[in-house]
Design a protein around this motif. Structure first.
Motif, PDB file in Angstrom:
ATOM      1  N   ARG A   1      78.103  48.870  42.764  1.00  0.00           N
ATOM      2  CA  ARG A   1      76.822  50.028  42.948  1.00  0.00           C
ATOM      3  C   ARG A   1      77.494  51.420  43.171  1.00  0.00           C
ATOM      4  NH1 ARG A   1      74.584  45.496  45.697  1.00  0.00           N
ATOM      5  NH2 ARG A   1      75.580  46.251  47.608  1.00  0.00           N
ATOM      6  N   ALA A   2      78.417  51.642  43.878  1.00  0.00           N
ATOM      7  CA  ALA A   2      79.102  52.864  44.291  1.00  0.00           C
ATOM      8  C   ALA A   2      79.458  53.563  43.140  1.00  0.00           C
ATOM      9  CB  ALA A   2      80.331  52.671  45.287  1.00  0.00           C
ATOM     10  N   GLU A   3      80.071  52.884  41.923  1.00  0.00           N
ATOM     11  CA  GLU A   3      80.514  53.406  40.878  1.00  0.00           C
ATOM     12  C   GLU A   3      79.514  54.147  40.109  1.00  0.00           C
ATOM     13  OE1 GLU A   3      82.922  50.587  38.941  1.00  0.00           O
ATOM     14  OE2 GLU A   3      84.522  50.681  40.240  1.00  0.00           O
ATOM     15  N   VAL A   4      78.216  53.106  39.966  1.00  0.00           N
ATOM     16  CA  VAL A   4      77.188  53.563  39.254  1.00  0.00           C
ATOM     17  C   VAL A   4      76.590  54.997  39.951  1.00  0.00           C
ATOM     18  CG1 VAL A   4      74.847  52.823  38.693  1.00  0.00           C
ATOM     19  CG2 VAL A   4      76.632  51.321  38.307  1.00  0.00           C
ATOM     20  N   ALA A   5      76.660  54.872  41.232  1.00  0.00           N
ATOM     21  CA  ALA A   5      75.918  56.023  41.802  1.00  0.00           C
ATOM     22  C   ALA A   5      76.761  57.042  41.684  1.00  0.00           C
ATOM     23  CB  ALA A   5      75.694  55.782  43.246  1.00  0.00           C
ATOM     24  N   ALA A   6      78.125  56.997  41.600  1.00  0.00           N
ATOM     25  CA  ALA A   6      79.141  58.127  41.682  1.00  0.00           C
ATOM     26  C   ALA A   6      78.633  59.101  40.002  1.00  0.00           C
ATOM     27  CB  ALA A   6      80.553  57.805  41.747  1.00  0.00           C
ATOM     28  N   ARG A   7      78.569  57.990  38.930  1.00  0.00           N
ATOM     29  CA  ARG A   7      78.298  58.306  37.610  1.00  0.00           C
ATOM     30  C   ARG A   7      77.047  59.004  37.535  1.00  0.00           C
ATOM     31  NH1 ARG A   7      80.842  53.144  36.287  1.00  0.00           N
ATOM     32  NH2 ARG A   7      78.834  52.249  35.781  1.00  0.00           N
ATOM     33  N   LYS A   8      76.003  58.435  37.874  1.00  0.00           N
ATOM     34  CA  LYS A   8      74.860  59.287  37.886  1.00  0.00           C
ATOM     35  C   LYS A   8      74.809  60.640  38.798  1.00  0.00           C
ATOM     36  CE  LYS A   8      71.909  55.117  37.808  1.00  0.00           C
ATOM     37  NZ  LYS A   8      70.871  54.447  38.698  1.00  0.00           N
ATOM     38  N   ALA A   9      75.684  60.654  39.991  1.00  0.00           N
ATOM     39  CA  ALA A   9      75.717  62.066  40.507  1.00  0.00           C
ATOM     40  C   ALA A   9      76.352  62.925  39.651  1.00  0.00           C
ATOM     41  CB  ALA A   9      76.354  61.756  41.805  1.00  0.00           C
ATOM     42  N   GLU A  10      77.563  62.603  38.749  1.00  0.00           N
ATOM     43  CA  GLU A  10      78.313  63.598  37.994  1.00  0.00           C
ATOM     44  C   GLU A  10      77.438  63.823  36.858  1.00  0.00           C
ATOM     45  OE1 GLU A  10      81.587  65.558  36.890  1.00  0.00           O
ATOM     46  OE2 GLU A  10      81.040  64.765  38.657  1.00  0.00           O
ATOM     47  N   ALA A  11      76.613  62.937  36.086  1.00  0.00           N
ATOM     48  CA  ALA A  11      75.855  63.293  34.889  1.00  0.00           C
ATOM     49  C   ALA A  11      74.714  64.234  35.422  1.00  0.00           C
ATOM     50  CB  ALA A  11      75.191  61.845  34.530  1.00  0.00           C
ATOM     51  N   LYS A  12      74.192  64.018  36.750  1.00  0.00           N
ATOM     52  CA  LYS A  12      72.963  64.900  37.176  1.00  0.00           C
ATOM     53  C   LYS A  12      73.690  66.358  37.327  1.00  0.00           C
ATOM     54  CE  LYS A  12      69.557  65.681  40.655  1.00  0.00           C
ATOM     55  NZ  LYS A  12      69.000  64.989  41.841  1.00  0.00           N
ATOM     56  N   ARG A  13      74.926  66.455  37.698  1.00  0.00           N
ATOM     57  CA  ARG A  13      75.610  67.760  38.230  1.00  0.00           C
ATOM     58  C   ARG A  13      75.797  68.538  36.670  1.00  0.00           C
ATOM     59  NH1 ARG A  13      80.513  70.054  38.381  1.00  0.00           N
ATOM     60  NH2 ARG A  13      81.525  68.056  37.417  1.00  0.00           N
ATOM     61  N   LEU A  14      76.415  67.675  35.900  1.00  0.00           N
ATOM     62  CA  LEU A  14      76.571  68.213  34.464  1.00  0.00           C
ATOM     63  C   LEU A  14      75.514  68.743  33.800  1.00  0.00           C
ATOM     64  CD1 LEU A  14      79.517  65.753  33.062  1.00  0.00           C
ATOM     65  CD2 LEU A  14      79.700  68.061  34.009  1.00  0.00           C
ATOM     66  N   ALA A  15      74.216  67.906  33.715  1.00  0.00           N
ATOM     67  CA  ALA A  15      73.034  68.195  33.142  1.00  0.00           C
ATOM     68  C   ALA A  15      72.472  69.528  33.868  1.00  0.00           C
ATOM     69  CB  ALA A  15      72.238  66.991  33.363  1.00  0.00           C
ATOM     70  N   GLU A  16      72.703  69.681  35.131  1.00  0.00           N
ATOM     71  CA  GLU A  16      72.165  70.682  36.016  1.00  0.00           C
ATOM     72  C   GLU A  16      72.932  72.011  35.636  1.00  0.00           C
ATOM     73  OE1 GLU A  16      72.185  70.014  40.025  1.00  0.00           O
ATOM     74  OE2 GLU A  16      70.355  68.722  39.932  1.00  0.00           O
ATOM     75  N   LEU A  17      74.417  71.759  35.356  1.00  0.00           N
ATOM     76  CA  LEU A  17      75.163  72.858  34.866  1.00  0.00           C
ATOM     77  C   LEU A  17      74.825  73.377  33.692  1.00  0.00           C
ATOM     78  CD1 LEU A  17      77.363  74.832  35.786  1.00  0.00           C
ATOM     79  CD2 LEU A  17      78.980  72.923  35.125  1.00  0.00           C
TER      80      LEU A  17
END
Length: 229
Positions: free
Chosen positions: A59-75
């Protein structure tokens, strides 16, 4: 009185040993069962804990990937907005005054449009009249005259008609009269064909030749007409 029997010491010792062995066996089995119970309890607890830890890590890995994807999308969205943002041209645009159209100008435009429509209608009328005249002429050419006429020469072509033409007796002596007639007709045809095509466009070549033949019979360029005069 009954006879008193003596005690067998060996038998007593054997029974005592057997009883002790049986008691020891029961104690050992009881301890083994208890130890087996606790081992199973501890093992199940350990597997459940490990499973919970693995799930927490996933769950921690999935949350980390989602957070990174969201950050890249916003950028990426910010970069896209920045690249698409254009300078406001309206700020530097000079307003061009729209010329006002007067009533006289509108009237003049309406008159020009009406004149153009009238001109097109007249051209269409002329085209229609010319087409009707051509159709009428074509019907006249295609009509076959069933009356016999001695002046009419029956032939399949103009060349054949020239060969069948009868030369009058008072013509000068000519060794090749048919050649002179053909040459005169050829010159007459070359002169009249362009004029007829311009005056009556759209006819077939045979129709033009029929018209030229009729004109040739009455033309002063025809040697036979020159003799008749």
């Amino acid at each position: 009185m009954p006879k008193k029997m003596g005690v067998n010491s060996k038998a007593e010792v054997a029974r005592a040993r057997k009883s002790a062995t049986e008691s020891e066996r029961k104690d050992r089995e009881s301890r083994e069962k208890e130890e087996q119970y606790w081992r199973e309890a501890e093992g199940a607890k350990s597997r459940a804990a490990k499973k919970r830890e693995d799930e927490a890590e996933k769950r921690a890995e999935v949350a980390a990937r989602k957070a990174e994807a969201k950050r890249l999308a916003e950028l990426e969205e910010k970069e896209l907005e920045k690249s698409m943002k254009k300078p406001d041209k309206k700020a530097n645009r000079v307003s061009v005054p729209v010329p006002k159209v007067t009533e006289a100008e509108l009237q003049r435009r309406r008159e020009e449009e009406q004149a153009e429509l009238a001109k097109k209608a007249e051209e269409a009328k002329k085209r229609h009249a010319r087409t009707a005249a051509e159709e009428e002429y074509e019907r006249m050419v295609l009509v076959t005259n069933t009356n016999r006429d001695e002046s009419v020469i029956e032939a399949r072509s103009v060349e054949e008609a020239l060969e069948k033409m009868v030369v009058a007796d008072n013509l000068p002596v000519d060794r090749h009269p048919e050649r002179r007639l053909k040459a005169s007709f050829k010159a007459f045809e070359e002169a009249e064909l362009p004029r007829l095509k311009e005056e009556k466009p759209g006819l077939t070549h045979n129709q033009y030749k029929d018209m030229i033949w009729k004109l040739w019979k009455k033309s002063p360029d025809n040697p036979l007409n020159q003799v008749a005069e």
